[in-house]
Design an enzyme around this catalytic site. Structure first.
Site, PDB file in Angstrom:
ATOM      1  N   ASP A  20       0.449 -13.254  23.234  1.00  0.00           N
ATOM      2  CA  ASP A  20       1.916 -13.147  23.296  1.00  0.00           C
ATOM      3  C   ASP A  20       2.563 -14.526  23.198  1.00  0.00           C
ATOM      4  O   ASP A  20       1.990 -15.512  23.654  1.00  0.00           O
ATOM      5  CB  ASP A  20       2.298 -12.462  24.621  1.00  0.00           C
ATOM      6  CG  ASP A  20       3.701 -11.882  24.572  1.00  0.00           C
ATOM      7  OD1 ASP A  20       4.332 -11.887  23.486  1.00  0.00           O
ATOM      8  OD2 ASP A  20       4.183 -11.432  25.621  1.00  0.00           O
TER       9      ASP A  20
ATOM     10  N   HIS B 110       3.884 -16.291  13.975  1.00  0.00           N
ATOM     11  CA  HIS B 110       2.726 -15.407  13.728  1.00  0.00           C
ATOM     12  C   HIS B 110       1.659 -16.127  12.900  1.00  0.00           C
ATOM     13  O   HIS B 110       0.467 -15.960  13.126  1.00  0.00           O
ATOM     14  CB  HIS B 110       3.173 -14.124  13.024  1.00  0.00           C
ATOM     15  CG  HIS B 110       4.073 -13.272  13.878  1.00  0.00           C
ATOM     16  ND1 HIS B 110       3.833 -13.036  15.207  1.00  0.00           N
ATOM     17  CD2 HIS B 110       5.224 -12.601  13.595  1.00  0.00           C
ATOM     18  CE1 HIS B 110       4.790 -12.264  15.710  1.00  0.00           C
ATOM     19  NE2 HIS B 110       5.642 -11.994  14.745  1.00  0.00           N
TER      20      HIS B 110
ATOM     21  N   LEU C 159     -21.200 -12.807  17.704  1.00  0.00           N
ATOM     22  CA  LEU C 159     -19.980 -12.320  18.380  1.00  0.00           C
ATOM     23  C   LEU C 159     -19.382 -11.110  17.647  1.00  0.00           C
ATOM     24  O   LEU C 159     -19.314 -11.092  16.418  1.00  0.00           O
ATOM     25  CB  LEU C 159     -18.949 -13.460  18.407  1.00  0.00           C
ATOM     26  CG  LEU C 159     -17.568 -13.118  18.956  1.00  0.00           C
ATOM     27  CD1 LEU C 159     -17.612 -12.862  20.463  1.00  0.00           C
ATOM     28  CD2 LEU C 159     -16.570 -14.247  18.650  1.00  0.00           C
TER      29      LEU C 159
HETATM   30  C1  FPP Z   1       3.028 -11.529  19.942  1.00  0.00           C
HETATM   31  O1  FPP Z   1       4.025 -12.501  19.803  1.00  0.00           O
HETATM   32  C2  FPP Z   1       2.119 -11.319  18.836  1.00  0.00           C
HETATM   33  C3  FPP Z   1       2.084 -10.211  17.995  1.00  0.00           C
HETATM   34  C4  FPP Z   1       3.057  -9.139  17.958  1.00  0.00           C
HETATM   35  C5  FPP Z   1       0.978  -9.970  17.100  1.00  0.00           C
HETATM   36  C6  FPP Z   1       0.782 -10.909  16.008  1.00  0.00           C
HETATM   37  C7  FPP Z   1      -0.418 -11.692  16.272  1.00  0.00           C
HETATM   38  C8  FPP Z   1      -0.908 -12.528  15.393  1.00  0.00           C
HETATM   39  C9  FPP Z   1      -0.281 -12.728  14.068  1.00  0.00           C
HETATM   40  C10 FPP Z   1      -2.115 -13.283  15.736  1.00  0.00           C
HETATM   41  C11 FPP Z   1      -3.156 -13.108  14.677  1.00  0.00           C
HETATM   42  C12 FPP Z   1      -4.161 -12.126  14.978  1.00  0.00           C
HETATM   43  C13 FPP Z   1      -5.089 -11.664  14.127  1.00  0.00           C
HETATM   44  C14 FPP Z   1      -6.333 -11.115  14.691  1.00  0.00           C
HETATM   45  C15 FPP Z   1      -4.950 -11.661  12.650  1.00  0.00           C
HETATM   46  P1  FPP Z   1       5.528 -12.045  19.973  1.00  0.00           P
HETATM   47  O2  FPP Z   1       6.106 -11.892  18.601  1.00  0.00           O
HETATM   48  O3  FPP Z   1       5.619 -10.819  20.824  1.00  0.00           O
HETATM   49  O4  FPP Z   1       6.133 -13.276  20.726  1.00  0.00           O
HETATM   50  P2  FPP Z   1       7.435 -13.305  21.658  1.00  0.00           P
HETATM   51  O5  FPP Z   1       7.117 -12.501  22.900  1.00  0.00           O
HETATM   52  O6  FPP Z   1       7.568 -14.768  21.960  1.00  0.00           O
HETATM   53  O7  FPP Z   1       8.583 -12.756  20.870  1.00  0.00           O
END
Ligand code: FPP
Length: 251
Positions: A21, A38, A132
């Site tokens: 997060d 992201h 892993l």
């Molecule tokens: C949370 O940050 C993250 C996500 C909704 C998912 C996206 C994750 C990634 C892109 C990481 C990569 C992972 C893989 C395995 C490809 P948020 O947008 O909720 O952040 P905020 O709470 O600060 O708004």
């Protein structure tokens, strides 16, 4: 049942589960679009995978997209889909070179066909890896997982393949999307929130919970080390008394 040996924390968790997060806040603090957060989040995921592989962790589950994330603005959802496709295309050769297995859990049929194809290819190409296991939870929800497992068992009862008495916690465990993996013993959530957000609800019954204010794009190997150190310092009692755990660990 928990054996005497399991009733203390091993130095390294077997299965780490992470809610990544804070990408949006990381980007906002830099006056960048959320997508930039992201993108940096993918790099943090790569670092976490490398660090877990080096530490001898058996499985790492990353919550990449929850069943609720569809509610985000359309542009953010479609750029996340594109990011997942690109990340898979780029990362799979590296995973294969490092003997890392990739598996997805969640309702993948809701994703664009191209992403579904990349997911299937990535799973097939890394299926033989013995190092892993990286599990990406995508369009995943803990309640969805329990419901699909219950439906599967109900179908088997209806078909006469299973008796009602055989509907046990162990049978449900085997019908979950995580079948065959050890339960997560360390749960990490970055970004300062203290919630489970419908992640691996059944599987994390005994997980040690670790929360950090670090935003996911800033998450480094040292932060994983800190979480593992906290885990190793905790006594896991699985319902027993502290005295019983000490006796068991000295037996
Ligand atoms: C949370 O940050 C993250 C996500 C909704 C998912 C996206 C994750 C990634 C892109 C990481 C990569 C992972 C893989 C395995 C490809 P948020 O947008 O909720 O952040 P905020 O709470 O600060 O708004």
């Amino acid at each position: 049942m928990v054996s005497a040996i399991e009733a203390t924390s091993p130095p390294v968790p077997r299965h780490v589960a992470i809610i990544m997060d804070g990408n949006g806040r990381w980007a906002r603090a830099r006056h960048l679009p959320r997508t930039a957060g992201h993108k940096r989040g993918v790099e943090a995921a790569r670092r976490a995978i490398e660090a877990c592989a080096q530490r001898g962790v058996e499985a790492l589950t990353l919550f990449a997209f929850s069943s609720e994330n569809w509610k985000r603005p359309d542009e953010e959802v479609s750029s996340l889909m594109q990011l997942f496709v690109t990340a898979l295309e780029r990362e799979v050769p590296r995973l294969m070179a490092n003997d890392i297995q990739l598996r997805f859990i969640g309702a993948r049929e809701a994703f664009p066909v191209r992403l579904q194809q990349r997911i299937a290819e990535a799973e097939t190409r890394t299926a033989g890896a013995t190092g892993l296991k990286v599990v990406v939870a995508a369009n995943y929800g803990g309640r969805w997982d329990i419901a699909q497992a219950a439906r599967h068992l109900a179908e088997r009862v209806q078909n006469g393949e299973l008796t009602l008495d055989a509907v046990t916690p162990e049978a449900l465990d085997q019908a979950l999307s995580t079948a065959g993996l050890p339960d997560p013993d360390l749960f990490i959530r970055t970004g300062g929130e203290h919630r489970m957000s419908n992640f691996l609800l059944w599987q994390m019954a005994y997980a040690e919970l670790y929360f950090t204010d670090v935003l996911w794009p800033d998450f480094e190997a040292c932060h994983l080390e800190a979480a593992i150190a906290a885990f190793s310092g905790r006594e896991r009692r699985f319902g027993m008394t502290g005295d019983q755990v000490s006796e068991a660990s000295h037996a």
